[in-house]
Design a protein around this motif. Structure first.
Motif: not given
Length: 84
Positions: A31, A52, A47, A42, A22
């Motif tokens: 995380v 991810f 984002s 996350i 991540v």
């Protein structure tokens, strides 16, 4: 917040590998990994769920997108349920 269930995480090494994956996508992301529930949360400015998911998969795991947990206090609308 992005949440994945990663049912093939089994130990601390797995937690570290998933966290590292991540962070390779978004180094500043927060995380949170719960090995007991197999959930990875996350939170970060960058984002990107598909990125991810791909990074976790590339690390050898099987991420499945999940809904974030609902905070029971927030869901009620106050600390005791009487406030609205």
């Amino acid at each position: 917040m992005i949440v994945f269930n990663v049912n093939d995480m089994t130990c601390g090494h797995c937690v570290g590998a998933v966290t590292k994956a991540v962070k390779s996508v978004a180094p500043s992301a927060t995380v949170s990994v719960d090995l007991g529930t197999k959930r990875v949360q996350i939170d970060g400015r960058d984002s990107d769920a598909p990125a991810f998911k791909a990074a976790i998969a590339d690390a050898g795991y099987t991420p499945v997108e999940a809904a974030p947990a609902v905070d029971p206090v927030a869901a009620r609308g106050g600390c005791c349920g009487s406030c609205h």
